[in-house]
Motif scaffolding. Sequence first.
Motif, mmCIF file in Angstrom:
data_model
loop_
_atom_site.group_PDB
_atom_site.id
_atom_site.type_symbol
_atom_site.label_atom_id
_atom_site.label_comp_id
_atom_site.label_asym_id
_atom_site.label_seq_id
_atom_site.Cartn_x
_atom_site.Cartn_y
_atom_site.Cartn_z
ATOM 1 N N SER A 123 -16.137 7.986 -5.244
ATOM 2 C CA SER A 123 -15.695 7.661 -3.889
ATOM 3 C C SER A 123 -15.443 8.925 -3.075
ATOM 4 C CB SER A 123 -14.407 6.837 -3.944
ATOM 5 O OG SER A 123 -14.649 5.626 -4.615
ATOM 6 N N ILE A 124 -15.630 8.815 -1.783
ATOM 7 C CA ILE A 124 -15.367 9.927 -0.878
ATOM 8 C C ILE A 124 -14.026 9.666 -0.191
ATOM 9 C CG2 ILE A 124 -16.132 11.133 1.185
ATOM 10 C CD1 ILE A 124 -18.989 10.399 0.420
ATOM 11 N N PHE A 125 -13.157 10.670 -0.211
ATOM 12 C CA PHE A 125 -11.836 10.528 0.367
ATOM 13 C C PHE A 125 -11.713 11.422 1.598
ATOM 14 C CE2 PHE A 125 -11.362 9.290 -3.986
ATOM 15 C CZ PHE A 125 -10.413 8.274 -3.967
ATOM 16 N N SER A 126 -11.141 10.881 2.646
ATOM 17 C CA SER A 126 -10.757 11.715 3.773
ATOM 18 C C SER A 126 -9.284 12.048 3.619
ATOM 19 C CB SER A 126 -11.000 10.972 5.094
ATOM 20 O OG SER A 126 -10.122 9.865 5.202
ATOM 21 N N GLN A 127 -8.778 12.955 4.413
ATOM 22 C CA GLN A 127 -7.384 13.366 4.282
ATOM 23 C C GLN A 127 -6.575 13.017 5.528
ATOM 24 O OE1 GLN A 127 -7.514 13.883 0.641
ATOM 25 N NE2 GLN A 127 -5.634 14.637 1.526
ATOM 26 N N GLU A 128 -6.921 11.897 6.170
ATOM 27 C CA GLU A 128 -6.148 11.416 7.313
ATOM 28 C C GLU A 128 -5.028 10.532 6.784
ATOM 29 O OE1 GLU A 128 -6.480 12.218 10.485
ATOM 30 O OE2 GLU A 128 -8.149 13.578 10.030
ATOM 31 N N PHE A 129 -3.817 11.058 6.762
ATOM 32 C CA PHE A 129 -2.681 10.333 6.208
ATOM 33 C C PHE A 129 -2.156 9.370 7.273
ATOM 34 C CE2 PHE A 129 1.595 10.998 3.777
ATOM 35 C CZ PHE A 129 1.562 9.667 3.403
ATOM 36 N N ASP A 130 -2.417 8.072 7.075
ATOM 37 C CA ASP A 130 -2.086 7.060 8.064
ATOM 38 C C ASP A 130 -0.644 6.589 7.871
ATOM 39 O OD1 ASP A 130 -2.063 5.106 9.976
ATOM 40 O OD2 ASP A 130 -3.893 4.108 9.311
ATOM 41 N N THR A 131 0.315 7.397 8.280
ATOM 42 C CA THR A 131 1.725 7.047 8.103
ATOM 43 C C THR A 131 2.151 5.911 9.031
ATOM 44 O OG1 THR A 131 2.374 8.780 9.647
ATOM 45 C CG2 THR A 131 2.339 9.354 7.312
ATOM 46 N N LYS A 132 1.523 5.796 10.180
ATOM 47 C CA LYS A 132 1.888 4.728 11.113
ATOM 48 C C LYS A 132 1.585 3.359 10.519
ATOM 49 C CE LYS A 132 1.497 7.290 15.471
ATOM 50 N NZ LYS A 132 0.821 7.357 16.796
ATOM 51 N N LYS A 133 0.440 3.234 9.864
ATOM 52 C CA LYS A 133 0.108 1.953 9.246
ATOM 53 C C LYS A 133 1.030 1.674 8.064
ATOM 54 C CE LYS A 133 -3.739 -0.905 7.646
ATOM 55 N NZ LYS A 133 -5.195 -0.969 7.336
ATOM 56 N N ILE A 137 6.493 14.355 1.585
ATOM 57 C CA ILE A 137 5.768 14.257 2.855
ATOM 58 C C ILE A 137 5.829 12.852 3.438
ATOM 59 C CG2 ILE A 137 4.232 16.190 2.343
ATOM 60 C CD1 ILE A 137 2.066 14.133 1.609
ATOM 61 N N TYR A 138 6.317 11.885 2.654
ATOM 62 C CA TYR A 138 6.538 10.540 3.193
ATOM 63 C C TYR A 138 7.606 9.858 2.353
ATOM 64 C CZ TYR A 138 5.879 5.835 4.993
ATOM 65 O OH TYR A 138 6.094 4.607 5.589
ATOM 66 N N SER A 139 8.549 9.220 3.017
ATOM 67 C CA SER A 139 9.546 8.415 2.311
ATOM 68 C C SER A 139 9.925 7.238 3.186
ATOM 69 C CB SER A 139 10.778 9.235 1.932
ATOM 70 O OG SER A 139 11.483 9.640 3.083
ATOM 71 N N TYR A 187 7.125 -9.144 -3.585
ATOM 72 C CA TYR A 187 5.776 -8.669 -3.291
ATOM 73 C C TYR A 187 5.378 -7.721 -4.413
ATOM 74 C CZ TYR A 187 1.879 -6.820 -0.508
ATOM 75 O OH TYR A 187 0.646 -6.459 -0.052
ATOM 76 N N SER A 188 4.102 -7.550 -4.611
ATOM 77 C CA SER A 188 3.624 -6.711 -5.707
ATOM 78 C C SER A 188 3.922 -5.232 -5.460
ATOM 79 C CB SER A 188 2.113 -6.908 -5.887
ATOM 80 O OG SER A 188 1.576 -5.919 -6.737
ATOM 81 N N ASN A 189 4.730 -4.634 -6.328
ATOM 82 C CA ASN A 189 4.967 -3.189 -6.238
ATOM 83 C C ASN A 189 3.666 -2.415 -6.351
ATOM 84 O OD1 ASN A 189 7.698 -3.574 -5.982
ATOM 85 N ND2 ASN A 189 8.184 -3.051 -8.098
ATOM 86 N N ASN A 190 2.769 -2.919 -7.182
ATOM 87 C CA ASN A 190 1.485 -2.241 -7.366
ATOM 88 C C ASN A 190 0.700 -2.192 -6.059
ATOM 89 O OD1 ASN A 190 -0.311 -0.952 -9.300
ATOM 90 N ND2 ASN A 190 -1.658 -2.700 -8.969
ATOM 91 N N ASP A 191 0.773 -3.274 -5.271
ATOM 92 C CA ASP A 191 0.080 -3.295 -3.987
ATOM 93 C C ASP A 191 0.710 -2.288 -3.015
ATOM 94 O OD1 ASP A 191 -1.644 -5.190 -4.917
ATOM 95 O OD2 ASP A 191 -0.729 -6.880 -3.855
ATOM 96 N N ILE A 192 2.036 -2.135 -3.065
ATOM 97 C CA ILE A 192 2.695 -1.126 -2.236
ATOM 98 C C ILE A 192 2.248 0.271 -2.658
ATOM 99 C CG2 ILE A 192 4.912 -0.098 -1.598
ATOM 100 C CD1 ILE A 192 6.179 -2.866 -2.005
ATOM 101 N N PHE A 193 2.230 0.490 -3.959
ATOM 102 C CA PHE A 193 1.810 1.773 -4.516
ATOM 103 C C PHE A 193 0.406 2.138 -4.045
ATOM 104 C CE2 PHE A 193 2.257 4.617 -8.367
ATOM 105 C CZ PHE A 193 3.574 4.963 -8.147
ATOM 106 N N ILE A 194 -0.498 1.177 -4.164
ATOM 107 C CA ILE A 194 -1.892 1.406 -3.781
ATOM 108 C C ILE A 194 -2.003 1.651 -2.279
ATOM 109 C CG2 ILE A 194 -4.149 0.293 -3.607
ATOM 110 C CD1 ILE A 194 -3.576 -1.010 -6.325
ATOM 111 N N ALA A 231 -3.656 4.778 -0.566
ATOM 112 C CA ALA A 231 -4.753 4.567 0.376
ATOM 113 C C ALA A 231 -4.473 5.280 1.697
ATOM 114 C CB ALA A 231 -4.961 3.075 0.610
ATOM 115 N N ALA A 232 -3.236 5.183 2.171
ATOM 116 C CA ALA A 232 -2.882 5.852 3.428
ATOM 117 C C ALA A 232 -3.027 7.354 3.296
ATOM 118 C CB ALA A 232 -1.448 5.492 3.821
ATOM 119 N N TYR A 233 -2.628 7.902 2.154
ATOM 120 C CA TYR A 233 -2.717 9.353 1.964
ATOM 121 C C TYR A 233 -4.165 9.806 1.874
ATOM 122 C CZ TYR A 233 -2.556 13.941 -0.170
ATOM 123 O OH TYR A 233 -2.765 15.276 -0.429
ATOM 124 N N TYR A 234 -4.985 9.068 1.124
ATOM 125 C CA TYR A 234 -6.370 9.476 0.898
ATOM 126 C C TYR A 234 -7.332 8.996 1.984
ATOM 127 C CZ TYR A 234 -5.365 11.251 -3.798
ATOM 128 O OH TYR A 234 -4.888 11.978 -4.866
#
Length: 439
Positions: free
Chosen positions: A17-27, A54-56, A329-336, A340-343
């Motif tokens: 997979s190709i990852f960009s580095q736009e960290f979507d903190t707003k989403k 960098i995010y909490s 809600y699934s913690n795993n989904d939050i984790f992912i 996803a937002a970071y990558y």
Amino acid sequence: MRKSVFVPLVFLLITGSIFSQEFDTKKLDSLFATLETHDRFMGSVALSKNGKTIYSKTTGYADIETKQKINTTTKFRVGSISKMFTSALTFMAVEENKITLDQPLSNFFPSIKNASDITIGHLLSHRSGIMNVTSLPSYLLWNTQPKTRTQLLELIEQGGSVFNPDSKAEYSNSNYILLTFILEDVFKDNYANLIKARIAVPLKLSNTYVGSSIDLTNNEAHSYSYDTQWKKSFETHMSIPLGAGAIVSTPNDLNTFARALFEGKLITSESLEQMKTFKDGYGMGLFEMPYFSKKGFGHNGGIDGFSSQLAIFPKDHISIALTSNGTRYSNNDIFIAVLAAYYGKSFDIPDFSTIEIAAEDLEKYLGTYASHQKKLKISITQNNGTLMAQATGQPSFPLEAVAKNVFEFHLAGVRLEFDLENKTMLLKQGGGVFKYKME
């Protein structure tokens, strides 16, 4: 270290997979706002890069009754993430020539079945065959009461063996309770002091320690389960989980610990490589946590109403930790979603809208469903106007109607789609689709 069956955290693995580095903190902020609005998650999450947060995000209450809000230093019981700490201490003992990985358990506890064939390494990698003490039918009758070493050893001895040592791997909290006792004997100190002196103080983990009774005045959180409303959970007495699940911490501290572990600040690189040796899905206090082509390592945990997850991606120098004292809600989904937002990958914000179904209309879904694809049968019942599902040998869980003939259980990512005319049901979970038919 829950009574329920432990299921290791697994991320979707896709290579190339190709990852960009736009960290979507707003989403990400929108995701947590949605979870809070719909009362789906209480807890704290932190993402660290090169040792810097960098995010909490925090949401919900440490104590609902007093409306004490969760903040970044609120401390949670982290359950089986404690095993990473215990494994690190064990490798410290190995490096100091106090024990060896191939040393037999009989050197310490000869009365345990197969002790001469079980090694320290087998305990670390869950290959001992020793029965999981938290799976005892009586566990919930005594887990809130203190237990001595002698009492725990008697329970472990009585449980016996469930398979021959090193013939396979199967998760057992008993392994890490025994490692706790061994560490206390060889270091001549109690487990709480070992965590403090050898890990917490050197790494300046001011919010990490072996827990005791929950203390709100020390900014510790109570935990909750949900049944039409949040209900405070019981407290497992921390004399029971010990090195299998007794540590209290925060996401920021957990990230600091993970980074130190993987940067050689606690144990040598050779010891870390042994921790990262996987067989039958188990390392030595670690699980593999791949995210697409990214290779991660860590652990998850659960005790009472608490749940937690920790993963580090060494090549990218990031780590992520989640602690929760109540979730629907699934913690795993939050984790992912955080990853996803970071990558720079897409992720969905859940839609928690539901539809009303009259209690009498729920009767048409009731029954037992079986599948050729899965051994587990699923029983559909109702309780006070709520549709309930229960797989064979597992606890029941409530379903929410999200569309006509469609019900979901967000905590486990379960979606059930009914075809009433043909008396069939589709179970969708984790990308899999399984067809069931009413018996």
